[in-house]
Design a protein around this motif. Sequence first.
Motif, short mmCIF file in Angstrom:
data_model
loop_
_atom_site.label_atom_id
_atom_site.label_comp_id
_atom_site.label_asym_id
_atom_site.label_seq_id
_atom_site.Cartn_x
_atom_site.Cartn_y
_atom_site.Cartn_z
N LEU A 110 0.82 -1.22 0.00
CA LEU A 110 0.00 0.00 0.00
C LEU A 110 0.85 1.28 0.00
N GLY A 111 1.97 1.20 -0.69
CA GLY A 111 2.83 2.37 -0.80
C GLY A 111 3.81 2.55 0.35
N TYR A 112 3.80 1.63 1.31
CA TYR A 112 4.75 1.72 2.43
C TYR A 112 5.86 0.69 2.27
N ASP A 113 7.06 1.10 2.61
CA ASP A 113 8.20 0.19 2.61
C ASP A 113 8.35 -0.35 4.04
N ILE A 114 7.99 -1.61 4.23
CA ILE A 114 7.95 -2.14 5.61
C ILE A 114 9.34 -2.22 6.26
N THR A 115 10.39 -2.20 5.45
CA THR A 115 11.73 -2.24 6.07
C THR A 115 12.04 -0.91 6.77
N LYS A 116 11.23 0.10 6.47
CA LYS A 116 11.47 1.42 7.10
C LYS A 116 10.47 1.69 8.23
N LEU A 117 9.62 0.73 8.52
CA LEU A 117 8.60 0.96 9.55
C LEU A 117 8.95 0.21 10.83
N LYS A 118 8.39 0.71 11.93
CA LYS A 118 8.62 0.06 13.22
C LYS A 118 7.62 -1.09 13.39
N LEU A 119 8.15 -2.28 13.65
CA LEU A 119 7.29 -3.44 13.90
C LEU A 119 6.75 -3.32 15.32
N ILE A 120 5.41 -3.32 15.47
CA ILE A 120 4.88 -3.18 16.84
C ILE A 120 4.18 -4.44 17.33
N GLY A 121 3.97 -5.40 16.44
CA GLY A 121 3.31 -6.61 16.91
C GLY A 121 3.36 -7.70 15.88
N GLU A 122 3.24 -8.91 16.36
CA GLU A 122 3.29 -10.04 15.45
C GLU A 122 2.44 -11.15 16.05
N GLY A 123 1.64 -11.80 15.18
CA GLY A 123 0.85 -12.93 15.65
C GLY A 123 0.98 -14.06 14.66
N HIS A 124 0.02 -14.99 14.68
CA HIS A 124 0.09 -16.12 13.77
C HIS A 124 -0.17 -15.72 12.33
N MET A 175 3.87 0.28 12.78
CA MET A 175 3.36 1.60 13.12
C MET A 175 3.47 2.51 11.91
N LEU A 176 2.43 3.33 11.70
CA LEU A 176 2.45 4.34 10.65
C LEU A 176 2.26 5.71 11.31
N PRO A 177 2.56 6.77 10.58
CA PRO A 177 2.26 8.10 11.14
C PRO A 177 0.75 8.27 11.33
N GLU A 178 0.36 9.27 12.04
CA GLU A 178 -1.04 9.67 12.21
C GLU A 178 -1.91 8.59 12.87
N ASP A 179 -1.35 7.93 13.87
CA ASP A 179 -2.13 6.96 14.65
C ASP A 179 -2.74 5.85 13.80
N LYS A 180 -1.95 5.39 12.83
CA LYS A 180 -2.41 4.28 12.01
C LYS A 180 -1.40 3.15 12.08
N VAL A 181 -1.86 1.95 11.71
CA VAL A 181 -0.95 0.81 11.61
C VAL A 181 -1.17 0.11 10.27
N LEU A 182 -0.14 -0.62 9.87
CA LEU A 182 -0.23 -1.44 8.66
C LEU A 182 -0.12 -2.89 9.10
N LYS A 183 -1.14 -3.69 8.84
CA LYS A 183 -1.05 -5.11 9.16
C LYS A 183 -0.82 -5.88 7.86
N VAL A 184 0.27 -6.61 7.82
CA VAL A 184 0.61 -7.40 6.63
C VAL A 184 0.40 -8.88 6.96
N PHE A 185 -0.47 -9.50 6.20
CA PHE A 185 -0.80 -10.92 6.44
C PHE A 185 0.13 -11.83 5.65
N HIS A 186 0.33 -13.03 6.17
CA HIS A 186 1.10 -14.04 5.43
C HIS A 186 0.27 -14.61 4.29
#
Length: 187
Positions: A12-26, A32-43
């Motif tokens: 979605l236009g974000y480079d995940i290598t430049k983002l802070k990982l804040i959580g991981e599940g199964h 974390m994204l700016p403006e109180d948003k997060v990006l969840k990437v599914f397997h």
Amino acid sequence: MKKMPKYRFQYLGYDITKLKLIGEGHEGKVYMLPEDKVLKVFHNPDSCKRQLEVLLAAKNSRFFPTVFDFDSYSIVMSFVYGSRLSFYLKQHNINKSLSIELVKLVEEFKKLGFAKLDARLGHIFLQPDDTIKVIDPRGTYDKITPYPRSMLKGLQKHGDLRAFFDYIKRDYPEYYNSWRKMMSKNS
Ligand SMILES: Nc1ncnc2c1ncn2[C@@H]1O[C@H](COP(=O)(O)OP(=O)(O)O)[C@@H](O)[C@H]1O
Ligand SMILES: [Mg+2]
């Protein structure tokens, strides 16, 4: 469905290598994204689709994060502040306001037509304004779960179940009676 190559890092236009990982599940990783948003990437795109379906069905509900954008592998949604109940209840006892919020959450699941009227404490966040929100809704339409079994089990584990029932007794006598019955049957 075809799997994406392992080296994909743009969602979605974000480079995940430049983002802070804040959580991981199964099912995926959350950044974390700016403006109180997060990006969840599914397997897996199927789990992404299923979660999206629930979040979009609940888009007018105050109990769920807001979805801003999505594709077949990822979702941008609002960041949920606060403390997960599985953590919060280690340090605090349940109170009336939280107990009532939990019942209202279950009523919301019902109103939204979910089959599973349940969420686990690790996915329920108590926010700074004392309201709650759930993340990671799963199995929502799959298996009929007519009462919040894992939520109540979690309260039991933290020693808060009896107080919870006391707090809801007057306002919600029907849930008080039926959930207590279910818990004594299935414990
Ligand atoms: N909207 C959100 N706001 C804040 N934290 C989140 C949000 N979504 C996920 N997280 C964090 O990321 C972790 C993993 O997310 P989750 O949706 O449970 O992934 P999985 O589906 O893989 O279990 C959560 O336990 C939580 O700490
Ligand atoms: Mg999870």
